[in-house]
Scaffold this active site. Structure first.
Site, PDB file in Angstrom:
ATOM      1  N   SER A  24      41.625  60.545  33.746  1.00 27.61           N
ATOM      2  CA  SER A  24      42.629  60.297  34.749  1.00 27.61           C
ATOM      3  C   SER A  24      43.763  59.323  34.376  1.00 27.61           C
ATOM      4  CB  SER A  24      41.955  59.633  36.044  1.00 27.61           C
ATOM      5  OG  SER A  24      41.048  58.747  35.760  1.00 27.61           O
ATOM      6  N   HIS A  42      41.103  66.176  37.386  1.00 33.30           N
ATOM      7  CA  HIS A  42      42.474  66.310  37.107  1.00 33.30           C
ATOM      8  C   HIS A  42      42.766  67.719  36.402  1.00 33.30           C
ATOM      9  CE1 HIS A  42      43.723  62.554  38.471  1.00 33.30           C
ATOM     10  NE2 HIS A  42      42.470  61.956  38.008  1.00 33.30           N
ATOM     11  N   LYS A  54      43.955  66.858  44.500  1.00 31.71           N
ATOM     12  CA  LYS A  54      45.026  66.768  43.438  1.00 31.71           C
ATOM     13  C   LYS A  54      45.652  68.206  43.501  1.00 31.71           C
ATOM     14  CE  LYS A  54      42.319  63.205  41.241  1.00 31.71           C
ATOM     15  NZ  LYS A  54      42.791  62.099  42.047  1.00 31.71           N
TER      16      LYS A  54
HETATM   17  C1  LIG Z   1      38.437  61.740  37.168  1.00 32.55           C
HETATM   18  C2  LIG Z   1      38.338  61.545  38.989  1.00 32.55           C
HETATM   19  N1  LIG Z   1      37.308  61.634  39.698  1.00 32.55           N
HETATM   20  C3  LIG Z   1      36.985  61.658  40.862  1.00 32.55           C
HETATM   21  C4  LIG Z   1      37.961  61.144  41.736  1.00 32.55           C
HETATM   22  C5  LIG Z   1      37.503  60.760  43.167  1.00 32.55           C
HETATM   23  O1  LIG Z   1      38.292  62.016  43.890  1.00 32.55           O
HETATM   24  P1  LIG Z   1      38.872  61.703  45.442  1.00 32.55           P
HETATM   25  O2  LIG Z   1      40.347  61.195  45.106  1.00 32.55           O
HETATM   26  O3  LIG Z   1      38.815  63.157  46.011  1.00 32.55           O
HETATM   27  O4  LIG Z   1      37.813  60.781  45.940  1.00 32.55           O
HETATM   28  C6  LIG Z   1      39.223  60.770  41.128  1.00 32.55           C
HETATM   29  C7  LIG Z   1      40.511  60.287  41.697  1.00 32.55           C
HETATM   30  O5  LIG Z   1      40.749  60.026  42.855  1.00 32.55           O
HETATM   31  C8  LIG Z   1      39.494  60.940  39.577  1.00 32.55           C
HETATM   32  O6  LIG Z   1      40.502  60.662  38.986  1.00 32.55           O
END
Ligand SMILES: Cc1ncc(COP(=O)(O)O)c(C=O)c1O
Length: 387
Positions: A176, A204, A235
């Protein structure tokens, strides 16, 4: 008594104090941030669907029919036929038998890892994996073994040293904060060699990478090899929620074991309708991700050509490495004053000394938008002595 004010002072001294800027419009390329018109270059709205009329209509029509909340957890009164439809369609999209939708991606990672593993397990985790993965590992009580970022020699060395019986290798598909793609084919090979399960967080990559937009697992054609595919609906999907895709038995097991699924209110039906529409568009409009990747390639290439420290990858996440937290914040503020919003990313989100600007591109940015941002970045980068 814990001294919050002193602790905050120390955070400020290290240049790590965080302010929040508020948006007053949709997260499109041009929006209002902190009361000012900005070119937004930091949103995860990769495909530009957050403000798409078709998604908005889907939400509005569903609110009219179903109201605004689900009214219960999935195992009590919060499961709607829409949830089931989304889970079936996501499973098809991911090439798996089944799927389970959680209220966020964070909850999906946390609940799945903690529900699956326990003290008898060893979890091999990339150093730069998302915080929700790390938290899930810690909560599970399993032995947590961190391997060097994308370093397969280190992973194998640690497997040989620590693997005892039940093991899981977990990795972001696209990281990320770095935007690089995990070496999934090699990870799967090691997992097979040592009989270890694999889990990929494709938050992502889904909707962005792969011939079908299915994410990094689709990109490498590993749908039948990766045991657990995690994703988010927040996203490229432009809405809210997270999910786990895999074998039917895994999904049934998680329904009984993942506490963040069991003890949390289900996503409201309109969120599900938004994700269903987004999935339809991701499948019908591949030109969105093509254009996103072309624009990302161009912008990244120009930053590199101009001498910035930017790793080469083919994703829309483009980190411009600055180093010190203070300098990254100054860079971000100066861009903000010029009408370009790119937040500084600092520890603890990234390791000490690797503060950066994290650009992210949307399919709806125009070439003019990106050229303008590039020009301002170059001028400020020179002023700060970065190029
Ligand atoms: C790699 C990654 N996994 C999980 C999440 C968590 O997802 P969510 O925003 O839907 O809680 C994020 C970012 O928010 C992320 O960048």
């Amino acid at each position: 008594m814990y001294k919050f004010a002193e602790a905050l002072e120390s955070i400020k001294e290290k240049g790590l104090y965080r302010e929040m800027l508020y948006l007053d419009a949709a997260p499109g390329p041009h929006t209002m941030v902190g009361g000012k018109q900005m070119l937004l270059l930091s949103s995860n709205n990769y495909l530009g669907l957050c403000n798409d009329d078709r998604l908005k209509e889907a939400a509005i029509a569903t609110i009219r029919e179903f109201g605004v909340g689900s009214g219960g957890s999935r195992l009590t009164t919060g499961s709607y036929r829409l949830h089931r439809e989304l889970e079936e369609r996501l499973a098809q999209f991911k090439g798996t038998e089944a799927c389970l939708v959680f209220s966020t991606g964070y909850a999906a990672n946390l609940g799945t890892i903690a529900g699956l593993a326990d003290k008898g397990w060893v979890i091999f985790c990339d150093r730069l994996n998302h915080a929700s993965i790390i938290d899930g590992c810690r909560l599970s009580g399993a032995k947590l073994v961190i391997y060097k970022h994308c370093d397969m020699n280190d992973l194998e060395k640690k497997i040989k040293r620590y693997h005892t019986g039940k093991g899981l290798i977990v990795s972001d598909g696209v990281f990320s904060m770095d935007g690089d793609i995990a070496p999934l084919a090699e990870i799967v090979k090691l997992a097979k060699k040592y009989s270890i399960m694999t889990m990929v967080d494709d938050a992502h990559a889904t909707g962005v990478l792969g011939p079908n937009g299915g994410g990094s697992v689709d990109y490498f054609g590993l749908q039948n090899e990766v045991d657990i595919q995690m994703g988010t609906l927040s996203k490229a999907f432009a809405g809210e929620g997270g999910y786990i895709a895999g074998k039917q038995s895994l999904i049934d097991y998680l329904r009984h074991k993942a506490k963040s699924f069991i003890y949390s209110t289900a996503l409201a039906p309109h969120n599900i309708a938004v994700s269903l529409k987004a999935l339809e568009l991701i499948q019908k409009e591949p030109e969105r991700r093509k254009s996103l990747l072309e624009k990302s390639r161009w912008f990244r290439g120009e930053l590199v050509k101009n001498g910035f420290d930017v790793p080469m990858n083919n994703t829309p996440i483009i980190p411009l490495m600055v180093g010190e937290a203070d300098k990254a914040v100054t860079f971000s503020r100066m861009l903000y004053d010029e009408g370009v919003y790119v937040p500084a990313i600092r520890p603890p989100t990234v390791p000490n000394g690797s503060s950066r600007l994290r650009f992210s591109i949307m399919a709806t940015h125009t070439h003019e938008d990106l050229a303008m941002a590039l020009q301002k970045t170059i001028v400020i980068g020179k002023e700060l002595g970065l190029i």
